[in-house]
Design an enzyme around this catalytic site. Sequence first.
Site, PDB file in Angstrom:
ATOM      1  N   HIS A  57     -80.039  21.935  81.623  1.00  0.00           N
ATOM      2  CA  HIS A  57     -78.259  21.748  81.806  1.00  0.00           C
ATOM      3  C   HIS A  57     -78.049  22.292  83.003  1.00  0.00           C
ATOM      4  O   HIS A  57     -76.989  22.092  83.721  1.00  0.00           O
ATOM      5  CB  HIS A  57     -77.833  22.579  80.484  1.00  0.00           C
ATOM      6  CG  HIS A  57     -76.539  22.501  80.567  1.00  0.00           C
ATOM      7  ND1 HIS A  57     -75.662  21.685  80.335  1.00  0.00           N
ATOM      8  CD2 HIS A  57     -75.639  23.522  80.847  1.00  0.00           C
ATOM      9  CE1 HIS A  57     -74.475  21.833  80.471  1.00  0.00           C
ATOM     10  NE2 HIS A  57     -74.294  23.274  80.778  1.00  0.00           N
ATOM     11  N   TYR A  60     -80.809  20.847  86.681  1.00  0.00           N
ATOM     12  CA  TYR A  60     -81.033  19.583  87.126  1.00  0.00           C
ATOM     13  C   TYR A  60     -82.399  19.383  87.467  1.00  0.00           C
ATOM     14  O   TYR A  60     -82.518  18.597  88.463  1.00  0.00           O
ATOM     15  CB  TYR A  60     -79.703  19.151  88.046  1.00  0.00           C
ATOM     16  CG  TYR A  60     -78.544  19.160  87.556  1.00  0.00           C
ATOM     17  CD1 TYR A  60     -77.785  18.028  87.285  1.00  0.00           C
ATOM     18  CD2 TYR A  60     -77.917  20.378  87.333  1.00  0.00           C
ATOM     19  CE1 TYR A  60     -76.442  17.841  86.980  1.00  0.00           C
ATOM     20  CE2 TYR A  60     -76.415  20.430  87.046  1.00  0.00           C
ATOM     21  CZ  TYR A  60     -75.697  19.047  86.909  1.00  0.00           C
ATOM     22  OH  TYR A  60     -74.468  19.138  86.421  1.00  0.00           O
ATOM     23  N   HIS A 108     -70.252  17.962  76.474  1.00  0.00           N
ATOM     24  CA  HIS A 108     -70.519  18.807  75.437  1.00  0.00           C
ATOM     25  C   HIS A 108     -71.009  18.431  73.982  1.00  0.00           C
ATOM     26  O   HIS A 108     -70.565  18.337  73.271  1.00  0.00           O
ATOM     27  CB  HIS A 108     -69.389  19.946  75.334  1.00  0.00           C
ATOM     28  CG  HIS A 108     -69.461  21.441  75.209  1.00  0.00           C
ATOM     29  ND1 HIS A 108     -68.941  22.064  74.286  1.00  0.00           N
ATOM     30  CD2 HIS A 108     -70.097  22.365  75.877  1.00  0.00           C
ATOM     31  CE1 HIS A 108     -69.319  23.105  74.240  1.00  0.00           C
ATOM     32  NE2 HIS A 108     -70.074  23.315  75.483  1.00  0.00           N
ATOM     33  N   ASN A 109     -72.104  17.719  74.494  1.00  0.00           N
ATOM     34  CA  ASN A 109     -72.721  16.737  73.373  1.00  0.00           C
ATOM     35  C   ASN A 109     -73.310  17.527  72.117  1.00  0.00           C
ATOM     36  O   ASN A 109     -73.043  17.362  70.970  1.00  0.00           O
ATOM     37  CB  ASN A 109     -73.758  15.829  73.946  1.00  0.00           C
ATOM     38  CG  ASN A 109     -73.190  15.084  75.073  1.00  0.00           C
ATOM     39  OD1 ASN A 109     -71.956  14.754  75.178  1.00  0.00           O
ATOM     40  ND2 ASN A 109     -73.895  14.727  75.853  1.00  0.00           N
ATOM     41  N   HIS A 110     -74.404  18.258  72.374  1.00  0.00           N
ATOM     42  CA  HIS A 110     -75.284  18.899  71.129  1.00  0.00           C
ATOM     43  C   HIS A 110     -74.157  19.765  70.409  1.00  0.00           C
ATOM     44  O   HIS A 110     -74.436  19.905  69.607  1.00  0.00           O
ATOM     45  CB  HIS A 110     -76.474  19.348  71.627  1.00  0.00           C
ATOM     46  CG  HIS A 110     -77.599  18.468  72.344  1.00  0.00           C
ATOM     47  ND1 HIS A 110     -78.313  18.795  73.465  1.00  0.00           N
ATOM     48  CD2 HIS A 110     -77.554  17.202  71.873  1.00  0.00           C
ATOM     49  CE1 HIS A 110     -78.853  17.770  73.920  1.00  0.00           C
ATOM     50  NE2 HIS A 110     -78.458  16.721  72.897  1.00  0.00           N
ATOM     51  N   GLN A 328     -65.825  32.184  75.810  1.00  0.00           N
ATOM     52  CA  GLN A 328     -65.037  31.272  76.398  1.00  0.00           C
ATOM     53  C   GLN A 328     -63.850  32.190  77.047  1.00  0.00           C
ATOM     54  O   GLN A 328     -63.879  33.373  77.006  1.00  0.00           O
ATOM     55  CB  GLN A 328     -64.454  30.437  75.540  1.00  0.00           C
ATOM     56  CG  GLN A 328     -65.413  29.389  75.020  1.00  0.00           C
ATOM     57  CD  GLN A 328     -65.983  28.459  75.961  1.00  0.00           C
ATOM     58  OE1 GLN A 328     -65.360  27.477  76.357  1.00  0.00           O
ATOM     59  NE2 GLN A 328     -67.311  28.709  76.203  1.00  0.00           N
TER      60      GLN A 328
END
Length: 754
Positions: A57, A60, A108-110, A328
């Site tokens: 992530h 790369y 922010h898929n998983h 965050q």
Amino acid sequence: MTVHNDTVEQATSSPEQAQPYRELGLKDDEYARIKDILGRRPTDAELTMYSVMWSEHCSYKSSKTHLRYFGETMTAEMGEKILAGIGENAGVVDIGDGNAVTFRVESHNHPSYVEPHQGAATGVGGIVRDIMAMGARPIAVMDQLRFGAADAPDTKRVLPGVVDGISHYGNCLGLPNIGGETVFDDSYAGNPLVNALCVGTLRVDDLKLAFASGKGNKVILFGSRTGLDGIGGVSVLASDTFEDGAERKLPAVQVGDPFAEKVLIECCLDLYHAGVVVGIQDLGGAGLACATSELAASGDGGMEINLDAVPLRAENMTAAEILASESQERMCAVVAPENVDKFLEICAHWDVTCAEIGEVTDGTRLIIRHQGEVVVDAPPSTIADEAPEYNRPYARPEWQDELQKFTGVPTAPLGEALTKLVASPALCSRDFITNQYDRYVRGNTVQASHSDSGVLRIDEETGRGVAVSADASGRYTKLEPNTGARLALAEAYRNVAVTGATPVAITNCLNYGSPENPDVMWQFRESVHGLADGAVELGIPVSGGNVSFYNQTGDEPILPTPVVGVLGVFDDVSKSIGHSVSKPAELILLGETMDEFGGSIWQQVSTGELGGLPPKVDLANEKRLVDFFSGAEDVLAAHDLSEGGLAVAAFEMVKRAGLGVDLDLSAVHADDFVAAFSESASRALVACDAERVDAVLARAAECGVPAVRVGAVNDSGNFTFGGQTVAVADLVAAWSATLPDLFGHAVGANSVVE
């Protein structure tokens, strides 16, 4: 209570101590390389930093060998207007008159599968902070969503949560959601894609970059306090120490607070305007580990950090946990000593927590202390920039030839086929989703839901504005990855073009399966080359992007999904072209129609299968459309042709006003079904007054664009084509009902006119 950290002194004196590097995702040779760099074993905190920063992530490491092709192919002329490009938090484009626009899309898929609401919400928060870190004010968001089959039980869990998370965070921030895409396919079951895009504006002189420069400059962490949320789901970090294995109950997905981020936006803008920021980095993936190492690696010296100064919201956090936390709404700034008081004053004004946690040194090391002990002592570039690089095997799949065999598609009566298409999950109304988003907050939205592109005013005095679109077809890309990526670029580019904007820059979010699968790496490499070469042909640069690998359920990867965003600019958005027709008008088709159904929506809806070759694409034809629409004053409305072809585009143009349409399919192609539903590229449908038809056709000829009159919009309320008629109201009813029926909600589903 004293937290027992593993210190550099202990690491030096206990070289054989076993460490759980494999659990942190590091391979044997990677761990050996870290020991070679340090001349000893890493401390727990160092191991944490290297593991997260050397992850796929952040580093790369499987994709960078191919991503270099973007830079290798970009010409000097293409890059003239790029103020910040690949490698920065977001691409920044000079659009003239001292104005710049920044935009980026990220995955922010998983997390969105594990906890849909917070996963999607913090995806929005993260991409907004990327834009903030460039010195910009975020002005809008978009989203690209992919889910499993619409009627699958898990889709009913994931989709409502994702949409609720996006709407909650974006609405609370006061940012309009100006468009996006929602796609359903079995391959995304268990691995949804949640790609969030943000666009921001700034003055050219206000550009900020992520670097730590100037000996003695202070490092200030500001925003929310640091907690235990989002520590990567790594079990070894979920313990008090690496030795005792006692589990800490940590949320694997970050928890967002949009109201804190809203205040943070205003605080950042005040800091920028006060001129008190030397460099800045947002805290997203890898948290403070990323921010400190990247700032130091990009600067001209070293950095010393004291974790005891970090404001915490959990007790007894270890150094590793503080560094890896992805709490965050946090930013990290480099500030000259003489400006620290002003910086703190501005943070206090906005009631934003801040703390001086370190300073820039003239050394070459990143030194981090916790409880008076040195827990990190490493060259920052080795953490941030020198991850292993893999040239993974890639090969055209053995099954590719079989997949590309096209057995044709069944036909059906035209009216029945159109009704089936518009009612399908592929093309039905997204009002259930988009009506949960605020599209008009801030008052500068010109076009949003149902439009080809989101259009925003960015200068209220001059009317200068931007158009943004993002597109992808995993179906096309699986059939032929190079062409699929080029088609995604072509559609996003065309969506911007039909508004009358001039495309100026590209961004991307490349979503693929495991890079350890040679089939997937071939898809990825081919897509990168297709997108990079396409950018050169169009003459606009790729300003940045994102890669998301390991998107698969078990051994089955998702459809390769290169999401491509295109930014366009207007001198005056009041002259932008809308997509809806509000009165009787003539219809003119631009571009050529061919018998192309490979990977089409009709193939998906009618057979449930995927096969053949995608439509051919000639990007020179797309450029000609830009020439046509730039200053096309005779055009009342325009709509690109893509999924569903001409018939679906015509329906979408008239549905809001409840008008009728009469199409002359014989003017398009000898086969009525091909004329109605082919998905050939480089086409658009335009409406104009009857007395302006000749002028529009002449303009098309002048621009080298094939054009033909294909019918008219009327007030009959009927859709007539190929000798068949269906009521537009019936089409609207079928189009409107699908998502509310599937998901048990009726949010705006019965309303077409917004």
